[in-house]
Scaffold this active site. Sequence first.
Site, PDB file in Angstrom:
ATOM      1  N   VAL A 298      96.814  95.609  45.419  1.00  0.00           N
ATOM      2  CA  VAL A 298      97.015  95.586  46.872  1.00  0.00           C
ATOM      3  C   VAL A 298      96.653  94.202  47.404  1.00  0.00           C
ATOM      4  O   VAL A 298      95.815  93.498  46.827  1.00  0.00           O
ATOM      5  CB  VAL A 298      96.174  96.688  47.570  1.00  0.00           C
ATOM      6  CG1 VAL A 298      94.684  96.476  47.317  1.00  0.00           C
ATOM      7  CG2 VAL A 298      96.475  96.779  49.054  1.00  0.00           C
ATOM      8  N   TYR A 357      93.521  89.087  47.180  1.00  0.00           N
ATOM      9  CA  TYR A 357      94.484  89.472  46.132  1.00  0.00           C
ATOM     10  C   TYR A 357      93.755  90.432  45.195  1.00  0.00           C
ATOM     11  O   TYR A 357      92.950  90.025  44.382  1.00  0.00           O
ATOM     12  CB  TYR A 357      94.933  88.210  45.415  1.00  0.00           C
ATOM     13  CG  TYR A 357      96.034  88.309  44.387  1.00  0.00           C
ATOM     14  CD1 TYR A 357      95.946  89.174  43.288  1.00  0.00           C
ATOM     15  CD2 TYR A 357      97.147  87.486  44.464  1.00  0.00           C
ATOM     16  CE1 TYR A 357      96.940  89.234  42.330  1.00  0.00           C
ATOM     17  CE2 TYR A 357      98.151  87.526  43.498  1.00  0.00           C
ATOM     18  CZ  TYR A 357      98.044  88.406  42.444  1.00  0.00           C
ATOM     19  OH  TYR A 357      99.027  88.455  41.483  1.00  0.00           O
ATOM     20  N   GLU A 358      94.026  91.731  45.337  1.00  0.00           N
ATOM     21  CA  GLU A 358      93.339  92.758  44.556  1.00  0.00           C
ATOM     22  C   GLU A 358      94.215  93.244  43.400  1.00  0.00           C
ATOM     23  O   GLU A 358      95.402  93.493  43.578  1.00  0.00           O
ATOM     24  CB  GLU A 358      92.994  93.962  45.442  1.00  0.00           C
ATOM     25  CG  GLU A 358      92.044  93.654  46.587  1.00  0.00           C
ATOM     26  CD  GLU A 358      90.592  93.881  46.206  1.00  0.00           C
ATOM     27  OE1 GLU A 358      90.301  94.103  45.013  1.00  0.00           O
ATOM     28  OE2 GLU A 358      89.746  93.850  47.125  1.00  0.00           O
ATOM     29  N   VAL A 359      93.594  93.400  42.232  1.00  0.00           N
ATOM     30  CA  VAL A 359      94.287  93.874  41.033  1.00  0.00           C
ATOM     31  C   VAL A 359      93.641  95.182  40.590  1.00  0.00           C
ATOM     32  O   VAL A 359      92.403  95.308  40.593  1.00  0.00           O
ATOM     33  CB  VAL A 359      94.210  92.838  39.900  1.00  0.00           C
ATOM     34  CG1 VAL A 359      94.981  93.313  38.678  1.00  0.00           C
ATOM     35  CG2 VAL A 359      94.751  91.495  40.382  1.00  0.00           C
TER      36      VAL A 359
END
Length: 392
Positions: A298, A357-359
């Site tokens: 997300v 910047y989410e992984v």
Amino acid sequence: MVLNTSAAISLWKKYFWLSVLCVVSTDVFARQSCEFEKTSFDSNFPAGRLTSCQKLSEQNYRLIISPAFSPVNPSAWYAFRVRAKETIELDIEIVFSTGFARYSPKLLMSDQSWKVLPYQKTERTISFSLTVPKEQSQYIAAQPILDNAYYESWLEHVSASTDAEIFSVGFSEQNNELKALQVSPESALLFLIIGRQHPPEVTGALALSAFVERLFEREPLAEQFRQFVNIVVIPQVNPDGVKAGKWRHNSHGIDLNRDWHQRSQQETQSIHGFIKERYESGQQLVFALDFHSTNRNVYYTMPAEKELYWQGLTQEWLADLTARISYDVIDAPSDRPGNGVFKQYIADYFHVQAVTYEVGDETLIEEIKKTAHAAAEALMIQVLSRTTGEKF
């Protein structure tokens, strides 16, 4: 599932064993050793975390994992080593004193990749079986271990293979240097990338590596981008927390990604001072990225209607990224002025767009790399279009 990647993991393979051999103060880093007649468990290596152990039978052991500080986000990090005097099959239960069983157990393989073990879990426990060969250490961790030695080698590798230089933006609370990369320092534009504010968030760290790899490629788009933009990468904001195997915090028990407005810690003070100095010298910050991990992929953004430098850049970047990859691109905008997270601080203080910047915790390496490369390419095109007025 076997976790591996190109440059990041190959460098990790080279330097992890060196870091394991380093002498670590058990007083400072709260390392734990549990010695039994036939087996032992310990966390006496960088990024290790193990609180206590209970022997239930010759083959059954319960390991307790607790955070260094409470309250804490439920990022239940664990990393420990198992040894046995004779080959033995163990049944291990990990119990978390708080939070929940967020990360699947991963075993370091002989080829230095990490394999997810078959496991069962409840809200606060993870159980699995493990064969421990005679006098051979087995490493189990919540995520592949990218410790401080990894970052030293990664910085050297990127600098040696590109036109980037290594420099320092300051120090952590425990006097660890906050090292960074930069290229084109005399440019009028600044693009800032940071990572690893939260120690367990390794998939975000791998995404940062892949993103930077694309920015520094020796090909026309990246080379033109580097001519116009000073790229500054601070990959390791929380070296103290990583070294000590913290769940969330730095050495003082502070969540750095809630400290950007207060700036009570040396880490946030140092980076703020660096950005402010560049800003006041006339270098325009144009965009900032902060890499993290959570339960899904997300992008936490600022709302499109908020008046920031290069209005619409984030939304056009993510739209371009959506067209380039087969994976979902989720834009989750929010605006909470005065909130201590990095993206809000950049928007409030510098009036510039920033994105978290989410992984996903279990996102496969190939997806991480493809998405990061595509994201870097799409962003370079958006920035260059605004800088040069050309179509790309």
